[in-house]
Design an enzyme around this catalytic site. Structure first.
Site, mmCIF file in Angstrom:
data_model
loop_
_atom_site.group_PDB
_atom_site.id
_atom_site.type_symbol
_atom_site.label_atom_id
_atom_site.label_comp_id
_atom_site.label_asym_id
_atom_site.label_seq_id
_atom_site.Cartn_x
_atom_site.Cartn_y
_atom_site.Cartn_z
ATOM 1 N N ASP A 59 0.143 15.354 17.160
ATOM 2 C CA ASP A 59 0.975 16.522 16.875
ATOM 3 C C ASP A 59 0.537 17.666 17.804
ATOM 4 O O ASP A 59 -0.416 17.530 18.561
ATOM 5 C CB ASP A 59 0.877 16.914 15.394
ATOM 6 C CG ASP A 59 -0.552 17.219 14.975
ATOM 7 O OD1 ASP A 59 -1.441 17.281 15.852
ATOM 8 O OD2 ASP A 59 -0.789 17.389 13.778
ATOM 9 N N HIS A 115 -5.258 -0.510 0.609
ATOM 10 C CA HIS A 115 -4.085 -0.976 -0.145
ATOM 11 C C HIS A 115 -2.884 -0.056 0.082
ATOM 12 O O HIS A 115 -1.772 -0.535 0.309
ATOM 13 C CB HIS A 115 -4.379 -1.080 -1.645
ATOM 14 C CG HIS A 115 -3.104 -1.246 -2.426
ATOM 15 N ND1 HIS A 115 -2.449 -2.447 -2.520
ATOM 16 C CD2 HIS A 115 -2.317 -0.329 -3.052
ATOM 17 C CE1 HIS A 115 -1.310 -2.272 -3.193
ATOM 18 N NE2 HIS A 115 -1.212 -0.996 -3.532
ATOM 19 N N CYS A 158 -6.378 -6.299 -2.577
ATOM 20 C CA CYS A 158 -5.682 -7.037 -3.640
ATOM 21 C C CYS A 158 -6.090 -8.504 -3.678
ATOM 22 O O CYS A 158 -6.103 -9.125 -4.730
ATOM 23 C CB CYS A 158 -4.168 -6.916 -3.467
ATOM 24 S SG CYS A 158 -3.580 -5.260 -3.847
ATOM 25 N N CYS A 164 -2.900 -7.321 1.135
ATOM 26 C CA CYS A 164 -4.080 -6.602 1.656
ATOM 27 C C CYS A 164 -5.381 -7.195 1.117
ATOM 28 O O CYS A 164 -5.402 -7.861 0.086
ATOM 29 C CB CYS A 164 -3.974 -5.105 1.352
ATOM 30 S SG CYS A 164 -4.666 -4.586 -0.224
ATOM 31 N N CYS A 223 0.665 -8.333 -3.027
ATOM 32 C CA CYS A 223 0.219 -7.525 -1.869
ATOM 33 C C CYS A 223 -0.728 -8.356 -1.003
ATOM 34 O O CYS A 223 -1.662 -8.971 -1.506
ATOM 35 C CB CYS A 223 -0.474 -6.251 -2.338
ATOM 36 S SG CYS A 223 -1.093 -5.271 -0.950
ATOM 37 N N ASP A 247 5.507 10.104 9.129
ATOM 38 C CA ASP A 247 4.054 10.169 8.994
ATOM 39 C C ASP A 247 3.739 11.006 7.770
ATOM 40 O O ASP A 247 4.543 11.856 7.379
ATOM 41 C CB ASP A 247 3.411 10.874 10.205
ATOM 42 C CG ASP A 247 3.533 12.385 10.088
ATOM 43 O OD1 ASP A 247 4.640 12.889 10.306
ATOM 44 O OD2 ASP A 247 2.546 13.045 9.721
#
Ligand SMILES: [Zn+2]
Length: 425
Positions: free
Chosen positions: A105, A371, A345, A342, A340, A301
């Site tokens: 940014d 997660h 999980c 990830c 999930c 974002d």
């Protein structure tokens, strides 16, 4: 698919590959210097790594989650370790061992929001050094960050030229213009002044940008909640189209009514070029993402997923979130979400996470951040699949039903979706 929009610039290509036949949603392949053909697809959520790191998540873990682009903050990196240091390290990619894409940014938003004292005039943003009151926390001379700043000088000046110079040194694939940030609820002439100034500053940023062959400067549409101003800003900035590979919708997500928010987003996506990416800044709630995709936004974002993780909240499809600090999870040995992918999980239960959070333990923030980022990326992947198979309206309906199981859909959600032909009631 025929008749799909396409843009091919010096350092960015954007190829729309599928369009929803009902809403304004589309899927495109975004090709950047750190992202070859066929890797990064929009709509995309970009996690925010404030100072060249996502708090508690390693870049290796981000890669495993399939993240292709992340955001870093110019304000924070410009101060520590400093733009010169990052440049000597070989740029932000090398510094953080991340060979995929990065967006930085302009630093303007943090200067206004984090600084106790800031003022804006035509030259730039004058703000108080974050190290000026109390002890200095870094050995880095702050003078390298902004013109006119010295270690003795409390007030520092950020200009459009300086913002671009720093972002050129950091070396991100996408860089943002310095804009005149006003709070979204500001009214009166100040909103119009900030809009016109942001246009003039875009010209100064374009003139200052040295690395057009490897960095893409995005414009930021301003104009508050006033549709007429947004229209003027879009038209003016699009006059600079040959120097602008992408456009952001700025100045939202600051506490405005959602009814106002979605209308501005939709107005801007109607006006902005079809063949370039449209980035809605600071949007990260799952419902907002899905609605904004339907309105034609490509990039997002937000710090929300990782920030809320640090407070013990996990994002889930059903009902939106779980506060894992609650007693009810003490004996809940299921994962946060069954399906999930990830590593949190796959390995750990809600009960274990509840215990870690209560200690408290920094691993809990890390596991929940992983997660939550996985949740956002998975959501966007599902969104893209639904657009490609042209089943996005049905996807939206099931998604909204799951998020609001009691059927208490917010009015703005039903209105926004109905404006693009989807009835979720
Ligand atoms: Zn998970």
């Amino acid at each position: 698919m025929s008749n799909c929009a396409k843009y091919s610039g010096e350092a960015l290509s954007f190829i729309v590959e599928a369009k929803c036949s009902v809403t304004k949603a589309r899927v495109a392949n975004l090709i950047l210097p750190h992202c070859p053909v066929g890797k990064l697809y929009t709509p995309v959520f970009m996690p925010v790594g404030t100072a060249a790191t996502l708090k508690g998540v390693l870049t290796e873990q981000l890669k495993t989650l399939g993240c292709e682009i992340m955001l870093s903050n110019t304000y924070h990196l410009g101060i520590r370790p400093g733009a010169d240091t990052v440049e000597r390290a070989g740029g932000v990619h090398k510094l953080m061992n991340w060979e995929r894409s990065v967006l930085t940014d302009s630093g303007g938003f943090q200067m206004v929001s984090l600084s106790k004292l800031s003022s804006v005039d035509e030259n730039g943003v004058l703000f108080q050094s974050p190290y000026s009151s109390g002890e200095k926390k870094s050995n880095q001379p702050i003078a390298e960050y902004v013109d006119g700043g010295t270690e003795q000088n409390d007030m520092l000046l950020m200009t459009p030229e300086k913002s671009i110079q720093i972002q050129n040194q950091l070396g991100a694939d996408i860089i943002m213009q310095l804009d005149d940030v006003v709070h979204v609820l500001t009214e009166g002439e100040r909103v119009e002044e900030a809009m016109w100034r942001s246009i003039r500053w875009l010209d100064r940023c374009i003139a200052a940008h040295k690395n057009t062959e490897r960095q893409n400067l995005f414009a930021i549409i301003q104009g508050g909640l006033q549709h007429e101003l947004r229209k003027i800003c879009c038209a003016e900035m699009m006059k600079r189209d040959k120097n602008v590979p992408g456009y952001a919708i700025g100045g939202l997500s600051g506490g405005e009514e959602k009814q106002d928010f979605w209308r501005v987003v939709s107005l801007c996506t109607d006006l902005l070029p079809e063949n370039k990416p449209r980035y809605c800044m600071g949007v990260g709630y799952a419902v907002d993402l899905v609605v904004c995709v339907a309105l034609g936004v490509d990039m997002f974002d937000c710090v929300f997923p990782t920030r809320t993780a640090r407070f013990g909240t996990a994002l889930v499809k059903k009902g939106g979130s779980l506060k894992l600090t609650q007693e009810i999870f003490k004996f809940d040995f299921s994962p946060i979400e069954d399906d999930c992918p990830c590593c949190t999980c796959k390995r750990f239960s809600r009960s274990y996470l509840n215990e870690l959070i209560s200690q408290p333990n920094s691993c809990a923030a890390s596991l929940l951040s992983i997660h939550n980022v996985a949740f956002q990326l998975q959501l966007m992947e599902n969104v893209r699949s639904a657009i490609i198979s042209d089943t996005f309206p049905n996807f939206i309906k099931s998604f909204i039903q799951l998020q609001f199981p009691k059927g208490d859909y917010p009015v703005w959600v039903t209105e926004a979706l109905s404006s693009v032909g989807v009835d979720v009631k």
